[in-house]
Design a protein around this motif. Structure first.
Motif, PDB file in Angstrom:
ATOM      1  N   VAL A  29       0.876  -1.180   0.000  1.00 40.26           N
ATOM      2  CA  VAL A  29       0.000   0.000   0.000  1.00 40.26           C
ATOM      3  C   VAL A  29       0.908   1.223   0.000  1.00 40.26           C
ATOM      4  CG1 VAL A  29      -1.801   1.274   1.202  1.00 40.26           C
ATOM      5  CG2 VAL A  29      -1.775  -1.228   1.299  1.00 40.26           C
ATOM      6  N   PRO A  30       0.867   2.049  -1.037  1.00 41.11           N
ATOM      7  CA  PRO A  30       1.767   3.204  -1.141  1.00 41.11           C
ATOM      8  C   PRO A  30       1.653   4.127   0.069  1.00 41.11           C
ATOM      9  CG  PRO A  30       0.601   2.844  -3.209  1.00 41.11           C
ATOM     10  CD  PRO A  30      -0.039   1.943  -2.200  1.00 41.11           C
ATOM     11  N   PHE A  31       2.760   4.753   0.417  1.00 36.38           N
ATOM     12  CA  PHE A  31       2.763   5.673   1.551  1.00 36.38           C
ATOM     13  C   PHE A  31       2.140   6.999   1.146  1.00 36.38           C
ATOM     14  CE2 PHE A  31       5.555   2.522   3.144  1.00 36.38           C
ATOM     15  CZ  PHE A  31       5.409   2.583   4.527  1.00 36.38           C
ATOM     16  N   THR A  32       1.169   7.393   1.948  1.00 36.26           N
ATOM     17  CA  THR A  32       0.459   8.637   1.697  1.00 36.26           C
ATOM     18  C   THR A  32       0.473   9.483   2.962  1.00 36.26           C
ATOM     19  OG1 THR A  32      -1.646   7.541   2.228  1.00 36.26           O
ATOM     20  CG2 THR A  32      -1.057   7.732  -0.092  1.00 36.26           C
ATOM     21  N   GLN A  33       0.297  10.773   2.777  1.00 35.73           N
ATOM     22  CA  GLN A  33       0.320  11.718   3.891  1.00 35.73           C
ATOM     23  C   GLN A  33      -1.061  11.745   4.524  1.00 35.73           C
ATOM     24  OE1 GLN A  33       2.343  15.239   2.666  1.00 35.73           O
ATOM     25  NE2 GLN A  33       2.146  16.262   4.646  1.00 35.73           N
ATOM     26  N   THR A  34      -1.187  11.093   5.685  1.00 32.80           N
ATOM     27  CA  THR A  34      -2.476  11.010   6.367  1.00 32.80           C
ATOM     28  C   THR A  34      -2.753  12.254   7.213  1.00 32.80           C
ATOM     29  OG1 THR A  34      -1.275   9.607   7.943  1.00 32.80           O
ATOM     30  CG2 THR A  34      -2.714   8.511   6.379  1.00 32.80           C
ATOM     31  N   TYR A  35      -1.693  12.911   7.659  1.00 30.26           N
ATOM     32  CA  TYR A  35      -1.756  14.203   8.346  1.00 30.26           C
ATOM     33  C   TYR A  35      -0.572  15.015   7.834  1.00 30.26           C
ATOM     34  CZ  TYR A  35      -5.184  12.270  11.632  1.00 30.26           C
ATOM     35  OH  TYR A  35      -6.298  11.708  12.180  1.00 30.26           O
ATOM     36  N   PRO A  36      -0.550  16.321   8.081  1.00 33.91           N
ATOM     37  CA  PRO A  36       0.583  17.121   7.594  1.00 33.91           C
ATOM     38  C   PRO A  36       1.942  16.601   8.049  1.00 33.91           C
ATOM     39  CG  PRO A  36      -1.195  18.569   8.289  1.00 33.91           C
ATOM     40  CD  PRO A  36      -1.596  17.178   8.691  1.00 33.91           C
ATOM     41  N   ASP A  37       1.983  15.979   9.231  1.00 32.14           N
ATOM     42  CA  ASP A  37       3.260  15.499   9.768  1.00 32.14           C
ATOM     43  C   ASP A  37       3.349  13.971   9.794  1.00 32.14           C
ATOM     44  OD1 ASP A  37       1.353  15.019  11.702  1.00 32.14           O
ATOM     45  OD2 ASP A  37       2.601  15.692  13.393  1.00 32.14           O
ATOM     46  N   GLU A  38       2.502  13.289   9.008  1.00 35.03           N
ATOM     47  CA  GLU A  38       2.417  11.831   9.135  1.00 35.03           C
ATOM     48  C   GLU A  38       2.319  11.125   7.784  1.00 35.03           C
ATOM     49  OE1 GLU A  38      -0.240   9.894  12.211  1.00 35.03           O
ATOM     50  OE2 GLU A  38      -1.264   9.244  10.386  1.00 35.03           O
ATOM     51  N   LEU A  39       2.999   9.961   7.704  1.00 40.17           N
ATOM     52  CA  LEU A  39       2.901   9.078   6.549  1.00 40.17           C
ATOM     53  C   LEU A  39       2.471   7.694   7.009  1.00 40.17           C
ATOM     54  CD1 LEU A  39       6.215   9.830   4.593  1.00 40.17           C
ATOM     55  CD2 LEU A  39       3.911  10.471   3.866  1.00 40.17           C
ATOM     56  N   GLN A  40       1.663   7.018   6.165  1.00 34.79           N
ATOM     57  CA  GLN A  40       1.280   5.639   6.444  1.00 34.79           C
ATOM     58  C   GLN A  40       1.277   4.834   5.157  1.00 34.79           C
ATOM     59  OE1 GLN A  40      -2.510   5.537   8.599  1.00 34.79           O
ATOM     60  NE2 GLN A  40      -1.435   4.644  10.349  1.00 34.79           N
ATOM     61  N   GLY A  41       1.689   3.575   5.276  1.00 33.40           N
ATOM     62  CA  GLY A  41       1.674   2.651   4.150  1.00 33.40           C
ATOM     63  C   GLY A  41       1.898   1.251   4.681  1.00 33.40           C
ATOM     64  N   ALA A  42       2.021   0.270   3.788  1.00 35.13           N
ATOM     65  CA  ALA A  42       2.129  -1.114   4.245  1.00 35.13           C
ATOM     66  C   ALA A  42       3.010  -1.949   3.326  1.00 35.13           C
ATOM     67  CB  ALA A  42       0.743  -1.744   4.342  1.00 35.13           C
ATOM     68  N   PHE A  43       3.664  -2.935   3.940  1.00 31.08           N
ATOM     69  CA  PHE A  43       4.503  -3.900   3.227  1.00 31.08           C
ATOM     70  C   PHE A  43       4.030  -5.319   3.522  1.00 31.08           C
ATOM     71  CE2 PHE A  43       7.382  -0.286   3.688  1.00 31.08           C
ATOM     72  CZ  PHE A  43       7.938  -0.194   2.424  1.00 31.08           C
ATOM     73  N   LEU A  80      -8.069   0.544  -9.767  1.00 28.30           N
ATOM     74  CA  LEU A  80      -8.029   1.941 -10.199  1.00 28.30           C
ATOM     75  C   LEU A  80      -6.631   2.540 -10.094  1.00 28.30           C
ATOM     76  CD1 LEU A  80     -11.300   3.190  -8.444  1.00 28.30           C
ATOM     77  CD2 LEU A  80     -10.997   2.677 -10.873  1.00 28.30           C
ATOM     78  N   ASP A  81      -5.703   1.733  -9.619  1.00 32.96           N
ATOM     79  CA  ASP A  81      -4.333   2.209  -9.416  1.00 32.96           C
ATOM     80  C   ASP A  81      -4.326   3.462  -8.542  1.00 32.96           C
ATOM     81  OD1 ASP A  81      -1.587   2.022  -9.701  1.00 32.96           O
ATOM     82  OD2 ASP A  81      -1.528   3.330 -11.447  1.00 32.96           O
ATOM     83  N   ASP A  82      -5.241   3.470  -7.573  1.00 34.66           N
ATOM     84  CA  ASP A  82      -5.393   4.628  -6.702  1.00 34.66           C
ATOM     85  C   ASP A  82      -5.484   4.177  -5.252  1.00 34.66           C
ATOM     86  OD1 ASP A  82      -5.673   7.321  -6.093  1.00 34.66           O
ATOM     87  OD2 ASP A  82      -7.851   7.240  -6.166  1.00 34.66           O
ATOM     88  N   LEU A  83      -4.706   3.152  -4.900  1.00 31.51           N
ATOM     89  CA  LEU A  83      -4.764   2.564  -3.574  1.00 31.51           C
ATOM     90  C   LEU A  83      -4.075   3.466  -2.559  1.00 31.51           C
ATOM     91  CD1 LEU A  83      -5.514   0.130  -1.809  1.00 31.51           C
ATOM     92  CD2 LEU A  83      -3.327  -0.910  -2.458  1.00 31.51           C
ATOM     93  N   SER A  84      -4.704   3.627  -1.411  1.00 28.44           N
ATOM     94  CA  SER A  84      -4.088   4.362  -0.308  1.00 28.44           C
ATOM     95  C   SER A  84      -4.528   3.715   0.991  1.00 28.44           C
ATOM     96  CB  SER A  84      -4.491   5.843  -0.330  1.00 28.44           C
ATOM     97  OG  SER A  84      -5.826   5.998   0.110  1.00 28.44           O
ATOM     98  N   ILE A  85      -3.810   3.998   2.050  1.00 25.25           N
ATOM     99  CA  ILE A  85      -4.109   3.402   3.349  1.00 25.25           C
ATOM    100  C   ILE A  85      -5.478   3.827   3.855  1.00 25.25           C
ATOM    101  CG2 ILE A  85      -3.176   5.195   4.864  1.00 25.25           C
ATOM    102  CD1 ILE A  85      -2.409   1.413   5.129  1.00 25.25           C
TER     103      ILE A  85
END
Length: 212
Positions: A29-43, A80-85
């Motif tokens: 799951v690609p890393f996306t900015q969930t908050y201004p100071d935060e990133l989340q994703g998965a392996f 959709l190639d638009d996966l996010s956490i």
């Protein structure tokens, strides 16, 4: 699945630069900015998760939480190639949030933590990855420049790194010794194996069946 949450700890940590560094690692799951100071994703891979987590160590720029568990990934996101956490759910997300909060507590702050349904093992592995995190965080900028291009297990890299940086291979070797790079790589092996074993549903084994 391994969900990673990064929260900016100081001005030395750049959310944008970390996101750029994480993208080539091919997260599930690609890393996306969930908050201004935060990133989340998965392996899906424990090895990739550990490598990604330690990318945040230099200059203690981020708190890191590693959550191990189940993650529901919608098929529509892949299509959709638009996966996010934000489209996912599952206990791995909850454990990642718990882990990053654990990473922020204590004096001094722990920096990084692991959380899962198996609390005892998670706490033990948190201690191990915290040692690696501190080894990486204590490296000088010069040592970081030497270490950054290296791929574990690949032979003959020191000469290429030396040429790229305009220094001698002996200087590279000395930098790796000072940076404790060899010890870090050796310690990663057991940590990755234990994390892989941790990524197993609790009801699929009896208590004490995982050997560290």
């Amino acid at each position: 699945m391994f969900v990673l949450t990064f929260i900016q700890r100081s001005s030395s940590g750049s959310v944008e630069k970390l996101q750029q560094a994480l993208s080539p690692l091919n997260p599930r799951v690609p890393f996306t900015q969930t908050y201004p100071d935060e990133l989340q994703g998965a392996f899906e891979s424990a090895s990739d998760a550990v490598h990604a987590a330690l990318l945040a160590a230099p200059d203690n720029g981020f708190w890191v939480g590693v959550g191990v568990g189940h993650l529901n990934i919608p098929a529509s996101g892949d299509a959709l190639d638009d996966l996010s956490i934000a489209l996912c759910d599952g206990d791995a997300l909850e454990y990642s949030r718990l882990a990053v909060e654990q990473a922020r507590t204590g004096s001094p702050a722990r920096g990084i933590a692991i959380s899962s349904a198996q609390r005892f093992l998670s706490d033990a592995l948190s201690g191990n990855i915290r040692l690696l995190y501190r080894v990486c965080a204590d490296r000088t900028e010069a040592e970081q420049r030497v270490v950054a291009p290296l791929i574990p297990g690949v032979r003959g890299q020191q000469k290429a790194v030396a040429q790229a940086l305009g220094i001698t291979t002996q200087a590279v070797s000395r930098a790796l010794v000072r940076a404790r790079w060899h010890e870090e790589q050796a310690a990663r092996v057991l940590l990755v194996d234990a994390l892989t074993r941790l990524d197993v549903p609790v009801d699929s084994f009896s208590a004490g069946s995982i050997e560290l």
